[in-house]
Design a protein around this motif. Structure first.
Motif, PDB file in Angstrom:
ATOM      1  N   TRP A  78       0.834  -1.207   0.000  1.00 55.87           N
ATOM      2  CA  TRP A  78       0.000   0.000   0.000  1.00 55.87           C
ATOM      3  C   TRP A  78       0.866   1.253   0.000  1.00 55.87           C
ATOM      4  CZ3 TRP A  78      -3.263  -2.272   4.490  1.00 55.87           C
ATOM      5  CH2 TRP A  78      -4.173  -3.188   3.977  1.00 55.87           C
ATOM      6  N   ALA A  79       1.933   1.236   0.782  1.00 56.96           N
ATOM      7  CA  ALA A  79       2.834   2.386   0.833  1.00 56.96           C
ATOM      8  C   ALA A  79       3.471   2.619  -0.531  1.00 56.96           C
ATOM      9  CB  ALA A  79       3.903   2.169   1.900  1.00 56.96           C
ATOM     10  N   MET A  81       2.257   1.662  -3.439  1.00 53.23           N
ATOM     11  CA  MET A  81       1.229   2.107  -4.378  1.00 53.23           C
ATOM     12  C   MET A  81       0.909   3.589  -4.182  1.00 53.23           C
ATOM     13  SD  MET A  81      -1.272  -1.247  -4.415  1.00 53.23           S
ATOM     14  CE  MET A  81      -2.657  -0.369  -5.044  1.00 53.23           C
ATOM     15  N   SER A  82       0.848   4.042  -2.947  1.00 51.22           N
ATOM     16  CA  SER A  82       0.565   5.466  -2.721  1.00 51.22           C
ATOM     17  C   SER A  82       1.728   6.326  -3.192  1.00 51.22           C
ATOM     18  CB  SER A  82       0.243   5.731  -1.252  1.00 51.22           C
ATOM     19  OG  SER A  82       1.332   5.445  -0.433  1.00 51.22           O
ATOM     20  N   GLU A  83       2.950   5.835  -3.001  1.00 46.37           N
ATOM     21  CA  GLU A  83       4.119   6.560  -3.495  1.00 46.37           C
ATOM     22  C   GLU A  83       4.092   6.629  -5.018  1.00 46.37           C
ATOM     23  OE1 GLU A  83       8.901   6.653  -2.693  1.00 46.37           O
ATOM     24  OE2 GLU A  83       7.947   4.682  -2.820  1.00 46.37           O
ATOM     25  N   GLN A  85       1.451   6.583  -6.893  1.00 45.56           N
ATOM     26  CA  GLN A  85       0.381   7.503  -7.272  1.00 45.56           C
ATOM     27  C   GLN A  85       0.846   8.952  -7.175  1.00 45.56           C
ATOM     28  OE1 GLN A  85      -2.675   6.881  -8.575  1.00 45.56           O
ATOM     29  NE2 GLN A  85      -2.804   9.090  -8.818  1.00 45.56           N
ATOM     30  N   ILE A  86       1.506   9.276  -6.085  1.00 50.38           N
ATOM     31  CA  ILE A  86       1.988  10.648  -5.893  1.00 50.38           C
ATOM     32  C   ILE A  86       3.021  10.997  -6.962  1.00 50.38           C
ATOM     33  CG2 ILE A  86       3.337  12.133  -4.346  1.00 50.38           C
ATOM     34  CD1 ILE A  86       1.910  10.640  -2.015  1.00 50.38           C
ATOM     35  N   ASP A  89       1.535  11.667 -10.262  1.00 53.52           N
ATOM     36  CA  ASP A  89       0.895  12.984 -10.318  1.00 53.52           C
ATOM     37  C   ASP A  89       1.914  14.088 -10.616  1.00 53.52           C
ATOM     38  OD1 ASP A  89      -1.550  11.823  -9.776  1.00 53.52           O
ATOM     39  OD2 ASP A  89      -1.557  12.390  -7.648  1.00 53.52           O
TER      40      ASP A  89
END
Length: 190
Positions: A78-79, A81-83, A85-86, A89
């Motif tokens: 999850w960490a 994947m969020s990294e 995503q950021i 962006d």
């Protein structure tokens, strides 16, 4: 009265008839040993039941440890994947900076040249941050088209270059480890 109750009654009477001072050394050990190791009718059944409970407890403990490991692994995913995503962006901003700097603006006066150098420095820092987080540019020009990494947006006839080789990069692609964050948009030789 059941057998177990009779045994408990006999044990309590045996202990109450002897004062504590009379029970010494080996005699005291034998009595304690006798209390816990008397044979009863249900002894084997109870030992089997106890072993089953112990095995069940051990399985439950192993399952819990496996669950903890799985949750820890998922947290890491999850960490990541969020990294991803950021960082994805931020990629368009980085791409626009690269395009702005790479464009020819004719002759530059000193003030404009200093501004350009400052923006190039910011872009280099931005690229360093992306690289520090594991983002890499996908190699394109001169490479064979690989649909895992490249998206062909056009074809161009070029002499001396074999079919399927990439001749131009339209948009840069990025990898994070082995995952493609953004496929490179390219033009290939036909």
């Amino acid at each position: 009265m059941t057998d177990e109750e009779k045994i408990k009654l006999e044990e309590s009477e045996a202990i109450s008839h002897k004062p504590e001072d009379e029970i010494v050394g080996d005699e005291k050990k034998e009595e304690k040993h006798g209390l816990f190791h008397r044979h009863c009718k249900n002894c084997e059944k109870l030992e089997i039941e106890c072993a089953e409970y112990k095995a069940g407890w051990q399985r439950a403990l192993a399952d819990y440890k496996n669950l903890q490991n799985e949750v820890e692994k998922r947290r890491g995913e999850w960490a990541q994947m969020s990294e991803m995503q950021i960082l994805s962006d931020f990629l368009p901003v980085y791409e626009h900076l690269k395009k702005a700097i790479s464009m020819e603006h004719g002759t530059w006066n000193i003030e404009q040249e200093n501004w350009r150098k400052g923006v190039e420095h910011i872009m280099a820092q931005f690229g360093g941050v992306l690289k520090a987080h594991g983002l890499e540019e996908i190699k394109t020009i001169g490479e064979q088209l690989d649909l895992k990494f490249h998206e062909a947006v056009g074809e161009e006839a070029v002499e001396g270059i074999e079919v399927g080789k990439i001749v131009k990069e339209v948009e840069t692609g990025y990898l994070m480890g082995v995952r493609v964050i953004k496929a490179a948009k390219v033009i290939v030789a036909k």
